[in-house]
Design a protein around this motif. Structure first.
Motif, short mmCIF file in Angstrom:
data_model
loop_
_atom_site.label_atom_id
_atom_site.label_comp_id
_atom_site.label_asym_id
_atom_site.label_seq_id
_atom_site.Cartn_x
_atom_site.Cartn_y
_atom_site.Cartn_z
N VAL A 1 0.85 -1.19 0.00
CA VAL A 1 0.00 0.00 0.00
C VAL A 1 0.88 1.25 0.00
O VAL A 1 1.86 1.35 0.76
N GLY A 2 0.56 2.20 -0.87
CA GLY A 2 1.36 3.42 -0.99
C GLY A 2 0.48 4.65 -1.06
O GLY A 2 -0.70 4.62 -0.71
N ASP A 3 1.06 5.74 -1.56
CA ASP A 3 0.31 6.99 -1.65
C ASP A 3 0.39 7.63 -3.04
O ASP A 3 -0.08 8.75 -3.23
N ARG A 4 0.98 6.91 -4.01
CA ARG A 4 1.04 7.44 -5.37
C ARG A 4 0.63 6.36 -6.36
O ARG A 4 0.95 5.18 -6.18
N PHE A 5 -0.05 6.80 -7.42
CA PHE A 5 -0.50 5.93 -8.49
C PHE A 5 0.49 6.03 -9.65
O PHE A 5 0.89 7.13 -10.03
N GLY A 6 0.86 4.87 -10.21
CA GLY A 6 1.79 4.86 -11.33
C GLY A 6 2.93 3.90 -11.10
O GLY A 6 2.81 2.92 -10.36
N TRP A 7 4.04 4.18 -11.71
CA TRP A 7 5.25 3.36 -11.56
C TRP A 7 6.43 4.22 -11.99
O TRP A 7 6.25 5.30 -12.55
N HIS A 8 7.64 3.73 -11.74
CA HIS A 8 8.81 4.56 -12.03
C HIS A 8 9.15 4.59 -13.52
O HIS A 8 10.04 5.34 -13.93
N ARG A 9 8.44 3.80 -14.33
CA ARG A 9 8.65 3.83 -15.77
C ARG A 9 7.35 3.43 -16.45
O ARG A 9 6.51 2.74 -15.88
N ASP A 10 7.19 3.87 -17.69
CA ASP A 10 6.04 3.43 -18.47
C ASP A 10 6.19 1.95 -18.80
O ASP A 10 7.30 1.40 -18.83
N GLY A 11 5.06 1.32 -19.02
CA GLY A 11 5.08 -0.11 -19.33
C GLY A 11 4.40 -0.41 -20.64
O GLY A 11 4.31 0.44 -21.53
N TRP A 12 3.90 -1.64 -20.74
CA TRP A 12 3.23 -2.09 -21.96
C TRP A 12 1.99 -2.88 -21.56
O TRP A 12 1.99 -3.63 -20.58
N LEU A 13 0.94 -2.70 -22.35
CA LEU A 13 -0.23 -3.57 -22.28
C LEU A 13 -0.42 -4.08 -23.70
O LEU A 13 -0.75 -3.30 -24.60
N GLY A 14 -0.17 -5.37 -23.92
CA GLY A 14 -0.12 -5.86 -25.28
C GLY A 14 1.05 -5.22 -26.01
O GLY A 14 2.17 -5.16 -25.49
N ARG A 15 0.79 -4.66 -27.19
CA ARG A 15 1.86 -4.04 -27.96
C ARG A 15 1.81 -2.53 -27.87
O ARG A 15 2.45 -1.83 -28.67
N MET A 16 1.06 -1.99 -26.90
CA MET A 16 0.93 -0.55 -26.78
C MET A 16 1.41 -0.08 -25.40
O MET A 16 1.36 -0.82 -24.42
N ARG A 17 1.85 1.17 -25.37
CA ARG A 17 2.39 1.75 -24.15
C ARG A 17 1.34 1.89 -23.06
O ARG A 17 0.19 2.24 -23.32
N GLN A 18 1.74 1.61 -21.84
CA GLN A 18 0.93 1.88 -20.66
C GLN A 18 1.56 3.07 -19.94
O GLN A 18 2.69 2.98 -19.48
N ASP A 19 0.81 4.17 -19.87
CA ASP A 19 1.30 5.40 -19.26
C ASP A 19 1.24 5.27 -17.74
O ASP A 19 0.17 5.17 -17.16
N ASN A 20 2.40 5.26 -17.10
CA ASN A 20 2.49 5.09 -15.65
C ASN A 20 2.97 6.34 -14.94
O ASN A 20 3.52 6.26 -13.83
#
Length: 287
Positions: free
Chosen positions: A112-131
């Motif tokens: 459990v944290g206090d920020r939504f996202g991640w330290h880098r963008d990712g992928w969902l399928g072959r498209m970018r996931q904005d994190n």
């Protein structure tokens, strides 16, 4: 098998033979027998894929290190090749799925944290996931997980102007539809085909789309996507370990919108994703 054997050999894996595997939507994959008798799972993608495999490897490592999840060890990750330890087919028993429910609850409650996202963008399928990090969960889900898909040609072709406007109104109403809740580390693509097993029969997670977001997003993916009947045990076990909020079942289709819109963007609407989107946004159409 296309380019997979030569890319394995170039990476230092002495391949004897490869048994193709099924289920990969964007990659060529198989179990490779090596000259020393070891077996590894490997997959590759032709064409430009950016950091797809490096992100997947980092996501697996994060799930293990931060959330205690069981994932396959990564033996190699590069621009065009990912090599993992071999997992076993899952046993579709209530006990197996209950174990996954408890492990998923542990993943969510321990991160459990206090920020939504991640330290880098990712992928969902072959498209970018904005994190991109955000402290507002409703804004994060609206902008990074729903509206993000609308400019993609596949989604533009599948949804008309009124569909899009209704979705925008739904996004504006999210604070009334989804109770405020802190983010946790999530797998991000938690459906039955991304669950395998160890040699001892314990659940193993593969193919993540990691980020810190509402745990219910993982639950929605599992609830709404195809799963064997025995997998209902997942939810009872999860709820015992991490009590579910009132109304969680009613929120599952709403949170599954992310997957539906992604399917449209990937031009993968052989199963009625556009019709499901229209049903979900129907209450937000102007009459």
């Amino acid at each position: 098998m296309g380019t997979l054997p030569e890319r394995l050999r170039a990476a230092g894996f002495p391949v004897v033979e490869i048994t193709p595997t099924e289920g990969g939507a964007i990659a060529e994959g198989g179990i490779a027998l090596l000259a020393d008798g070891r077996r590894v799972f490997a997959k590759t993608v032709d064409g430009p894929v950016g950091d797809l495999f490096e992100v997947e490897a980092t996501g697996l490592a994060t799930l293990r290190a931060e959330g205690g999840a069981t994932v396959p060890a990564v033996r190699h990750a590069s621009a065009h090749l990912l090599v993992l330890d071999v997992c076993q087919p899952r046993p579709d028993t209530p006990e197996f799925w209950a174990a996954l429910g408890r492990r998923t609850a542990a993943l969510h409650t321990s991160t459990v944290g206090d920020r939504f996202g991640w330290h880098r963008d990712g992928w969902l399928g072959r498209m970018r996931q904005d994190n991109t990090w955000d402290t507002d969960g409703h804004r994060f889900f609206a902008e990074r997980r729903l509206l993000r898909w609308l400019p993609e040609p596949g989604a533009e072709a599948a949804l008309d102007r009124e569909d899009r406007r209704a979705l925008e109104r739904l996004c504006a109403a999210l604070p009334e539809l989804v109770p405020a809740q802190p983010p946790s580390l999530t797998h991000g693509d938690l459906w039955s085909q991304n669950v395998l097993a160890t040699a001892e029969g314990a659940p193993v997670l593969i193919d993540p789309a990691v980020s810190h977001t509402w745990p219910e997003v993982d639950l929605a993916m599992f609830w709404c996507s195809p799963r064997p009947p025995e997998a209902d045990a997942f939810f009872a076990a999860y709820g015992e370990a991490a009590p579910l909020r009132d109304g969680w079942r009613e929120r599952m289709p709403l949170l599954y919108l992310r997957e539906l819109l992604s399917a449209l963007a990937h031009e993968d609407d052989t199963w009625g994703a556009a019709a499901m989107v229209r049903r979900l946004v129907a209450p937000f159409r102007r009459r």
